[in-house]
Enzyme design. Structure first.
Site, mmCIF file in Angstrom:
data_model
loop_
_atom_site.group_PDB
_atom_site.id
_atom_site.type_symbol
_atom_site.label_atom_id
_atom_site.label_comp_id
_atom_site.label_asym_id
_atom_site.label_seq_id
_atom_site.Cartn_x
_atom_site.Cartn_y
_atom_site.Cartn_z
ATOM 1 N N ALA A 104 -1.387 -3.940 7.889
ATOM 2 C CA ALA A 104 -2.178 -2.686 7.632
ATOM 3 C C ALA A 104 -3.724 -2.602 8.101
ATOM 4 O O ALA A 104 -4.029 -3.641 8.449
ATOM 5 C CB ALA A 104 -2.295 -2.318 6.226
ATOM 6 N N LYS A 105 -4.329 -1.613 8.333
ATOM 7 C CA LYS A 105 -5.608 -1.801 8.646
ATOM 8 C C LYS A 105 -6.233 -0.229 7.994
ATOM 9 O O LYS A 105 -5.710 0.660 7.750
ATOM 10 C CB LYS A 105 -6.044 -1.803 10.080
ATOM 11 C CG LYS A 105 -7.470 -2.392 10.543
ATOM 12 C CD LYS A 105 -7.231 -3.824 10.256
ATOM 13 C CE LYS A 105 -8.585 -4.551 10.874
ATOM 14 N NZ LYS A 105 -8.360 -6.034 10.983
#
Ligand code: GLU
Length: 428
Positions: free
Chosen positions: A116-117
């Site tokens: 994720a980011k």
């Protein structure tokens, strides 16, 4: 009063699109793998993308709107994991690319995580501490439907720091009614952070560099000249650890430019100067260089540790380093990869070289979940073990298929996620 959306994207044209880079790397890597076409198509897509527009009260009483993102690329191997970036260059495409790279990074080093980011379009230097706290807490509260120690675990990235992670942990904990340190990593040690987490990414870069030099047959470390682009959490700790090990760091830079001394910089003095002046320029006993000049300085090892899209087809033909060890995520475009490969420049790719950060984030999460904390020696011992094992996996893959280390790292990561997906099957 609500004023205009803070979404000025000042340097967009200067930076190659990171998501195009990530997808091009993916499309290249899967050509060498024997994976079902449906699985290949599935892994190419981010699982979910979240956009939030939220208000922050400035110290002068004005309310300003900000835009933030959180992208979960994959949750196949476990909860999604990845940092949060505060920068005016943040775009949804950049966050998508960084999320995808987190999936491959976690898979390559065998962490039980997806990727994720997050990102907020803000220049953190333009805000007071109180404004940053309000912004961070509001963004964190917007992410609560997505975030938990078993669903999505944020961490620091460019423009964010341990204090902000403490605010995220506190915001989440106040919402659920009890303390949940494992919901975020990269926290200060006194609220459940791990020893060694701050240094981990930079240290890991140098662990990989030392291994690469050894495997490439370089023995005399006093003669190895290292140039580092970026003096943030990755670059400064990489410089410090390389210096401690007896290597010669000949140039370093920050966003405003860098300094060069072909005989080696006194890194502890540079760090002191940087802490006092908030810039590297005019450091006594070194020449000022621009970031463009720094990348093509004569040296043995180049460590791009700033941001994506720095080594392109324009400067790759002029790079003089014999080896590149990627501290940043996505610093090299696919065209530049080909040029470097043709020129015989050995490259240790980002998802291996900078994995030290997320590896120690994983240790932090494990320590928080078990409420049992390790000493620094144990953290560094386990970090070294995982990095060297992953280096070996990558080098073996490169040798077996006759491909570059970038290709090999991507291939082994994608294969791992693809196989897990096949085992799990498509729902419903
Ligand atoms: N932001 C770091 C990275 O790009 C660390 C992410 C994490 O620790 O979750 O790898």
């Amino acid at each position: 009063m609500v004023v205009a959306l803070n979404n000025v994207n000042h340097a967009l044209e200067a930076i190659p699109n990171a998501y195009q880079t990530a997808l091009a790397q993916y499309d290249r890597a899967v050509q060498h793998l024997d994976i079902d076409d449906n699985v290949i198509e599935y892994m190419r897509w981010p699982r979910r993308e979240f956009t939030v527009n939220f208000p922050v009260r400035r110290d002068d009483g004005r309310v300003e709107m900000f835009t933030g993102y959180r992208v979960h690329h994959s949750t196949v191997l476990g909860p999604s994991k990845g940092g949060i970036r505060y920068s005016l260059d943040v775009t949804l495409d950049e966050v998508r690319a960084l999320a995808m790279w987190m999936t491959w990074k976690c898979a390559l080093v065998q962490l039980p995580y997806g990727g994720a980011k997050g990102g907020v379009l803000v220049d953190p230097k333009s805000m007071s501490q109180a404004e940053l706290e309000r912004l961070t807490r509001r963004y964190a509260s917007e992410l609560i439907p997505l975030m938990s120690p078993h669903a999505d675990i944020p961490a620091p990235d460019m423009g964010t720091n341990p204090q902000m992670m403490a605010w995220i942990m506190d915001t989440y904990s106040m919402t659920v009614g009890y303390s949940v340190p494992a919901v975020v990593t990269g926290k200060p040690v006194n609220v459940g952070g791990s020893l060694g987490r701050n240094e981990a990414t930079g240290r890991g870069v140098i662990v990989c560099m030392v291994e690469a030099l050894k495997r490439q047959g370089y023995t005399d470390k006093e003669n190895i000249r290292i140039v580092i682009q970026g003096f943030g959490n990755v670059g400064s700790h990489a410089a410090a650890y390389a210096h401690d090990l007896g290597y010669k760091v000949t140039a370093v830079s920050d966003v405003n430019g860098g300094i060069h001394n072909p005989n080696g910089l006194d890194i502890p003095a540079v760090r002191k100067y940087y802490a006092e002046n908030r810039m590297l320029k005019d450091f006594p006993g070194a020449d000022n260089v621009t970031n463009a000049e720094l990348l093509v300085l004569p040296c043995d090892v180049l460590v791009p540790a700033a941001m994506e899209g720095q080594i392109t087809r324009n400067n790759a033909p002029n790079i003089k380093a014999k080896m590149i060890v990627e501290g940043a995520n996505g610093p090299t475009t696919p065209e530049a990869d080909d040029i470097l490969d043709d020129r015989g420049i050995y490259l240790v790719p980002d998802i291996l070289a900078n994995a030290g950060g997320v590896i120690v984030s994983y240790f932090e999460w494990v320590q928080d979940l078990q409420a049992f904390f390790w000493d620094e020696e144990e953290v560094y011992r386990q970090l070294q073990r995982i990095l060297l094992r992953s280096y070996d996996t990558t080098a073996n893959m490169a040798e077996k298929h006759g491909v570059t280390m970038r290709m090999a790292a991507q291939m082994s990561a994608i294969e791992r996620v693809g196989k897990a997906l096949m085992t799990r099957g498509f729902y419903p």
